[in-house]
Design a protein around this motif. Structure first.
Motif, PDB file in Angstrom:
ATOM      1  N   THR A  63     -33.069 -59.393  26.944  1.00 38.00           N
ATOM      2  CA  THR A  63     -33.498 -57.713  26.723  1.00 38.00           C
ATOM      3  C   THR A  63     -34.698 -57.800  27.743  1.00 38.00           C
ATOM      4  O   THR A  63     -34.969 -57.012  27.370  1.00 38.00           O
ATOM      5  N   ILE A  65     -37.700 -55.553  28.389  1.00 40.42           N
ATOM      6  CA  ILE A  65     -38.499 -55.018  27.240  1.00 40.42           C
ATOM      7  C   ILE A  65     -39.126 -56.365  26.509  1.00 40.42           C
ATOM      8  O   ILE A  65     -40.554 -56.814  26.108  1.00 40.42           O
ATOM      9  N   GLY A  85     -34.323 -55.280  21.719  1.00 40.91           N
ATOM     10  CA  GLY A  85     -32.600 -55.112  22.444  1.00 40.91           C
ATOM     11  C   GLY A  85     -31.363 -53.705  22.660  1.00 40.91           C
ATOM     12  O   GLY A  85     -31.293 -52.950  22.969  1.00 40.91           O
ATOM     13  N   GLN A 134     -33.238 -50.693  23.734  1.00 38.91           N
ATOM     14  CA  GLN A 134     -32.437 -50.199  25.177  1.00 38.91           C
ATOM     15  C   GLN A 134     -31.348 -50.277  24.602  1.00 38.91           C
ATOM     16  O   GLN A 134     -31.104 -49.117  26.127  1.00 38.91           O
ATOM     17  N   ALA A 165     -31.534 -46.472  24.960  1.00 42.14           N
ATOM     18  CA  ALA A 165     -32.047 -45.378  26.082  1.00 42.14           C
ATOM     19  C   ALA A 165     -30.826 -45.967  26.888  1.00 42.14           C
ATOM     20  O   ALA A 165     -31.133 -44.708  27.868  1.00 42.14           O
ATOM     21  N   LEU A 166     -30.557 -46.775  26.676  1.00 40.02           N
ATOM     22  CA  LEU A 166     -29.106 -47.008  27.832  1.00 40.02           C
ATOM     23  C   LEU A 166     -27.599 -45.955  28.020  1.00 40.02           C
ATOM     24  O   LEU A 166     -27.511 -45.262  28.868  1.00 40.02           O
TER      25      LEU A 166
END
Length: 97
Positions: free
Chosen positions: A55, A58, A80, A83, A86-87
Motif C-alpha cells: 500500500t 499511503i 489501499g 489507491q 485513484a489508480l
C-alpha cells in the motif's frame, strides 16, 4: 423530466484500467485477509510488512497515526482500496461516446 439509463460509461483505456485497479484492490484485500487469518489462528510475525509494502505510498503517513494496533489493518486496507480507485481514475482516460 425523465432520465434514461445510459449503461456503463466507456473510457479510452477503461478495460486495462479496470484490470490494473481491480488487480491491485484484489491484492490488498487478499493480503488483509491473510494477515487477519494469521492474527486469529497463528503468530503473524512480520506479515504486516507485506501490506505496508503493497500500500505504499499511503501506508507511510497512515502507519505513524497514533491509533491502537487493531485499527492499523483496516486503515491500511481502506488506504489501499482508495489507491486502487485513484489508480483506476488516473489510468482510464477520457470518456468516449
Amino acid at each position: 423530466m425523465t432520465m434514461a439509463f445510459q449503461g456503463p460509461a466507456h473510457y479510452e483505456r477503461g478495460r486495462i484500467a479496470r484490470w490494473i485497479g481491480g488487480g491491485y484492490a484484489a491484492i490488498v484485500v487478499g493480503l488483509a485477509l491473510w494477515i487477519g487469518a494469521l492474527v486469529l489462528f497463528d503468530d503473524p510475525g512480520f506479515a504486516g510488512v507485506w501490506l505496508i509494502g503493497a500500500t505504499l505510498p499511503i501506508s507511510v503517513p497512515l502507519s505513524v497515526v497514533p491509533l491502537p494496533d487493531a485499527v492499523h489493518l483496516p486503515l491500511l486496507t481502506v488506504g489501499g482500496l482508495a489507491q486502487a480507485w485513484a489508480l483506476w481514475r488516473v489510468l482510464r482516460g477520457k470518456r468516449v461516446g
